[in-house]
Design an enzyme around this catalytic site. Sequence first.
Site, PDB file in Angstrom:
ATOM      1  CG  HIS A 157      -1.978  -1.080   1.117  1.00  0.00           C
ATOM      2  ND1 HIS A 157      -2.449  -1.787   2.186  1.00  0.00           N
ATOM      3  CD2 HIS A 157      -2.633  -1.560   0.014  1.00  0.00           C
ATOM      4  CE1 HIS A 157      -3.377  -2.653   1.763  1.00  0.00           C
ATOM      5  NE2 HIS A 157      -3.493  -2.534   0.447  1.00  0.00           N
ATOM      6  CD  GLU A 160      -0.547   0.460   4.367  1.00  0.00           C
ATOM      7  OE1 GLU A 160       0.063  -0.622   4.507  1.00  0.00           O
ATOM      8  OE2 GLU A 160      -1.780   0.539   4.192  1.00  0.00           O
ATOM      9  CG  HIS A 291      -0.108  -3.994   5.197  1.00  0.00           C
ATOM     10  ND1 HIS A 291      -0.843  -3.534   4.142  1.00  0.00           N
ATOM     11  CD2 HIS A 291       0.296  -5.247   4.866  1.00  0.00           C
ATOM     12  CE1 HIS A 291      -0.894  -4.462   3.202  1.00  0.00           C
ATOM     13  NE2 HIS A 291      -0.202  -5.516   3.615  1.00  0.00           N
ATOM     14  CD  GLU A 364      -2.726  -3.079   9.172  1.00  0.00           C
ATOM     15  OE1 GLU A 364      -2.064  -2.079   8.801  1.00  0.00           O
ATOM     16  OE2 GLU A 364      -3.852  -3.354   8.729  1.00  0.00           O
TER      17      GLU A 364
HETATM   18  C1  NO5 Z   1      -4.690  -4.389   5.615  1.00  0.00           C
HETATM   19  C2  NO5 Z   1      -4.857  -5.618   6.470  1.00  0.00           C
HETATM   20  C3  NO5 Z   1      -6.230  -5.782   7.096  1.00  0.00           C
HETATM   21  C4  NO5 Z   1      -4.463  -6.891   5.801  1.00  0.00           C
HETATM   22  C5  NO5 Z   1      -5.596  -4.426   4.382  1.00  0.00           C
HETATM   23  O1  NO5 Z   1      -4.867  -0.711   6.645  1.00  0.00           O
HETATM   24  S1  NO5 Z   1      -4.403  -1.774   5.770  1.00  0.00           S
HETATM   25  O2  NO5 Z   1      -4.839  -1.634   4.413  1.00  0.00           O
HETATM   26  N1  NO5 Z   1      -2.835  -1.747   5.816  1.00  0.00           N
HETATM   27  N2  NO5 Z   1      -4.950  -3.197   6.365  1.00  0.00           N
HETATM   28  O3  NO5 Z   1      -6.737  -3.961   4.445  1.00  0.00           O
HETATM   29  O4  NO5 Z   1      -5.125  -4.900   3.354  1.00  0.00           O
HETATM   30 ZN    ZN Z   2      -1.784  -1.793   4.064  1.00  0.00          ZN
END
Ligand code: NO5
Ligand code: ZN
Length: 420
Positions: A157, A160, A291, A364
């Site tokens: 993402h 991030e 993430h 995360e």
């Molecule tokens: C992730 C995780 C839930 C795998 C996603 O906020 S995030 O986008 N980094 N959370 O939704 O892919």
């Molecule tokens: Zn993410």
Amino acid sequence: MVSFAVVGVVTLFAVNPADASPASPKYQQKSGPYVVRGVDSAADRNRVGGTGASIDSIENGAATVTATPDEARQIERLGFSISRTRTEGFPAADSGYHDYAEMQAELDRAAKAYPKIMQKLSLGKSYEGRDLPLIKISDNVAKDEDEPEILYDAHQHAREHLTVEMALYLVRMFTEGYGKDPRITRLVDTREIWIVPDMNPDGGEYDLTGGKYHDWRKNRQPVGGGYKGVDLNRNWGYKFACCNGSSSSLSSETYHGPQAFSAPETQRLRDFVLSRRVGGVQQIKAAIDFHTYSELILWPYGYTMNTTAAGLGSDQQKTFSALGHAFARSNGYTPEQSSSLYITDGSIIDWLWATQGVWAFTFEMYPNSPSKGGFYPPASVIDAQTARNRDASLTLAEYADCAYRVIGKQQLCATAPSPR
Ligand code: NO5
Ligand code: ZN
Ligand code: CA
Ligand code: CA
């Protein structure tokens, strides 16, 4: 960090009025710099140079070029990706973060400094033609030895950015710690460690354009209707788009793409992972997909609220949970099944586990609240918030020989060496 990053990948012809010069070709000014990507071979260089454009520098297949608008159009017609780039990188206050060029430079430096244990390889190219670096760290690094393999990947993402710093931290930790810290030395000697520091360089660079952040999440691939971007962590091929854990709307932040692995970036990592099957046995045993943000440790499945499901039996669920809780003891994150946060379908960890039997986690990272910066915490937190995952990252690698050991069922590793 000194920054001369790329400002605004402004698509050339339609968008940038500076390029819509009415002047006849012979009066056209040379202008630049442009970045031309995919210039990999001597033949490529000659084709670009043959347009009359001058190649000012070249690194990792990206040529910095001075060209007239006509020459730039010719380069594009030859099939290269060309963009008008000024370099900007992170806003000055956040210059402790690495933009794409700075990340590449740091990886190149480390590979040069530690040639015996580190190689810088490539997964291939992103949609816009940026190289997706792949790092291998192990003793006898040039050989494929029979050692459990571990994958750490970051930055699916775009916004991030702290996750790229996490990957760079791991590179430094394993290289600089080798021969000094016994725990690290042992792992480098007995494991093959793969690090993918930047799964989404196009989105990451776009997020930095124009001197401000864009809150961008997806990649930068056109998807139709004038929209750009696929959510890479909804584009993986297990239970793709199955369960309302992603969107079929082109403009959505969680747009899953027209089909599984439609994004070049997920294709590239998928192909690499599949290439690690030797004699039918997946060599990668454990993985962390980094993430931000929320300070969570997540394990499969994301697509269902059920704790056990096809391919995820109760000993396996207990192993995931026990590993997750072990990691949490060192980093203080909250450990839970991914779907307890919200349902996701087409995520990397579901694919890695269900199809490859990789003990795959999502971390995360910092912060745990929007008031601490959300996706954009200050650079002053980088050192502490990457080091915070040192122990958990090492623990994962230590269990890669037999994850069931964490629940005292190592006999399962003998009877079922690879779950897939
Ligand atoms: C992730 C995780 C839930 C795998 C996603 O906020 S995030 O986008 N980094 N959370 O939704 O892919
Ligand atoms: Zn993410
Ligand atoms: Ca080795
Ligand atoms: Ca191997």
